[in-house]
Design an enzyme around this catalytic site. Sequence first.
Site, PDB file in Angstrom:
ATOM      1  N   ASP A 127      28.516  42.270  37.386  1.00 21.96           N
ATOM      2  CA  ASP A 127      29.206  41.224  36.645  1.00 21.96           C
ATOM      3  C   ASP A 127      28.303  40.674  35.548  1.00 21.96           C
ATOM      4  O   ASP A 127      27.148  40.312  35.817  1.00 21.96           O
ATOM      5  CB  ASP A 127      29.617  40.109  37.614  1.00 21.96           C
ATOM      6  CG  ASP A 127      30.357  38.980  36.926  1.00 21.96           C
ATOM      7  OD1 ASP A 127      31.232  39.267  36.098  1.00 21.96           O
ATOM      8  OD2 ASP A 127      30.064  37.808  37.232  1.00 21.96           O
ATOM      9  N   ASP A 136      32.995  38.600  28.751  1.00 23.11           N
ATOM     10  CA  ASP A 136      32.977  38.519  30.213  1.00 23.11           C
ATOM     11  C   ASP A 136      33.626  39.750  30.818  1.00 23.11           C
ATOM     12  O   ASP A 136      34.806  40.017  30.571  1.00 23.11           O
ATOM     13  CB  ASP A 136      33.717  37.257  30.653  1.00 23.11           C
ATOM     14  CG  ASP A 136      33.726  37.053  32.155  1.00 23.11           C
ATOM     15  OD1 ASP A 136      32.878  37.653  32.843  1.00 23.11           O
ATOM     16  OD2 ASP A 136      34.570  36.281  32.645  1.00 23.11           O
TER      17      ASP A 136
END
Length: 471
Positions: free
Chosen positions: A349, A146
Site C-alpha cells: 500500500d 493512492d
Amino acid sequence: MAIHSQLILFSLLSTYLLCAFGLGAKDGKKFRVIKLTSLLPSPLCSTPKGSNHHENQKGMLKLDHHYGPCSPFGHHGKPNLRQILSQDQSRVNSLQTRLFKARVHHVEETKTTTLPAQMGVSVGTLNYIITIGLGTPKSELRVVFDTGSNLNWVQCQPCAVQCYPQQDPIFNPLNSSTYLNISCASPDCSQLSSATGFSPRCSSASTCVYTTTYGDGSVSLGYFARETLSLTPSDIFPNFAFGCGQANKGLFGRAAGLLGLGRNTLSLVSQTAKEYGKVFSYCLPSTSSSNGGYLKFGAGDVPSVKFTPMLTNPTDNSLYFLQMVGISVGAQQLNIAPSTFASPGTIIDSGTIITRLPMSAYIALRSTFRQFMSNYTMAPEFAPFDTCYDFSGKDTMTLPKVVLHFGGDVEVEVATSGIFAFVNPSQTCLAFAGNNDTSDVSIIGNHQQQTFQVIYDLTGEKVGFGAAGCS
C-alpha cells in the site's frame, strides 16, 4: 611455548567470535555500517545524483513529499510525528475494516446534500504529490495519489457546499472547452458504486453525482464528469472520467485532489490502459528532503527488477495482494511458517507508512533484531514502536540487514532508511509494528518501500521490486 599456545588459543577464539557474531569476512552479507547523520531529517531540498534522467520521459511524473523541503506547499499544516503515526494507525484500521467488513456503515441516501458516513481508507498519510494538467487550456494541479483508492477527483468551482484550502487555484470547469458532465443515464454513472461503495445520485439537471468518503472522515462529493487529462506534455487523455468536487473536507493538506491507482475500472490505471497497458511504478526517496522520486506509467526497461505474483482477494479485488513467505535478519531466516502470512494475506500500500506484520512474525523479527543490536543502549518506547535505541554521541552504527521474502524467490532487502524511524537524537526505533488481531491483514508500508522501483503490472498480474530505483 606457553606464549605460542596462548596465541593459537586467542586466534581460535577470535575466529569463533567473528563467525558466531557475523563479523568476519562475510560481514557485508549480514550487516550495514551507516552514518547516523543519514537518518536525520534535512531542512534542505536535495537532488540525488543520477535522478535527473527521469525528467521529460514518457509517462514520468516527478513526485515530492507533501511536507518536505522540496514541496511547493512548504511546511503549512505539517503534522508532528505522533500525529503522523496516529493517522497511519487510522489508515491501517480502516483498511482492516474495509477488508473484513468488521464494521459496516449504512448511509441513508437522500436528495439533500449531506456529508456521508465514513467508508473508505484514511487519507491523512497520503504524503506524496505529483502535478497533473486538467482541462483545455490546462490548469496545473498538485494532487496526492493512492493505490488504495479508485476514484479520481479534484476540487471544483463554484464549491457549492464547501472546499478546503488548497495551494493551486481551484479548478473552474467554465474556463475549459473540454469539460462535460456525465448524465445519470450513462453507463459510466452506474460504475461509481463499485469504485466508491456509494450508489450515484442524480442532480435536478440529471447530472451524475458521486460520493466518496474515507475512514478518517475526509470526503468529496460532486459532479461526475469528463475532461482532458495531461500527465506529461506528450501524454494526454481526452474524456477522462473524474469527480468535480463541490463538497470536500478532510486531511488532504493543500493538495487539489486525489488520483486513485487501484484496480477498479474507474481508476487512473484502468482509464489509461490502452496507452500504458495497466502498468505503473514509483520510487519513493529515502528522505522527505529528496526530490529524486517519481511516479511512472508504462512498462519501460526494467532489467534488474524481480517480480512476485500479484494476488486477488475476493473481499476487495481493488487492493494489491502479495504472497509474503518470510523475513530474514542479518542473513538469518526467521522461524516463521509461511502460512502465517497466507491467511488473511498481505497487501502492498502506498498510503500506509509503517509495515504491519502478524504479531508472531513481528515478535520473531523484534527478538532477533534486538540480539544483533545488543551492544547499543535501548531507549524508551514510542508507540507503536517498542524497540528503540539511544545513539547519542555516536557517528556510525552497525545494524543487521532486514530482508522481506516473497513468492517467486523474490528477496527485498529493506533500505537503511526503511529499517529505522527517527524520533529524536536519543530515540531511533525499529520501524515495524505488529497487528493486534490474527485476522488482520499484513501491510507492506511505504517506509519499507523507500528507494525501490516498485512496479505494478496488472496485465501480467505481478509486482516487481528493483533496488536503487530512484537513481
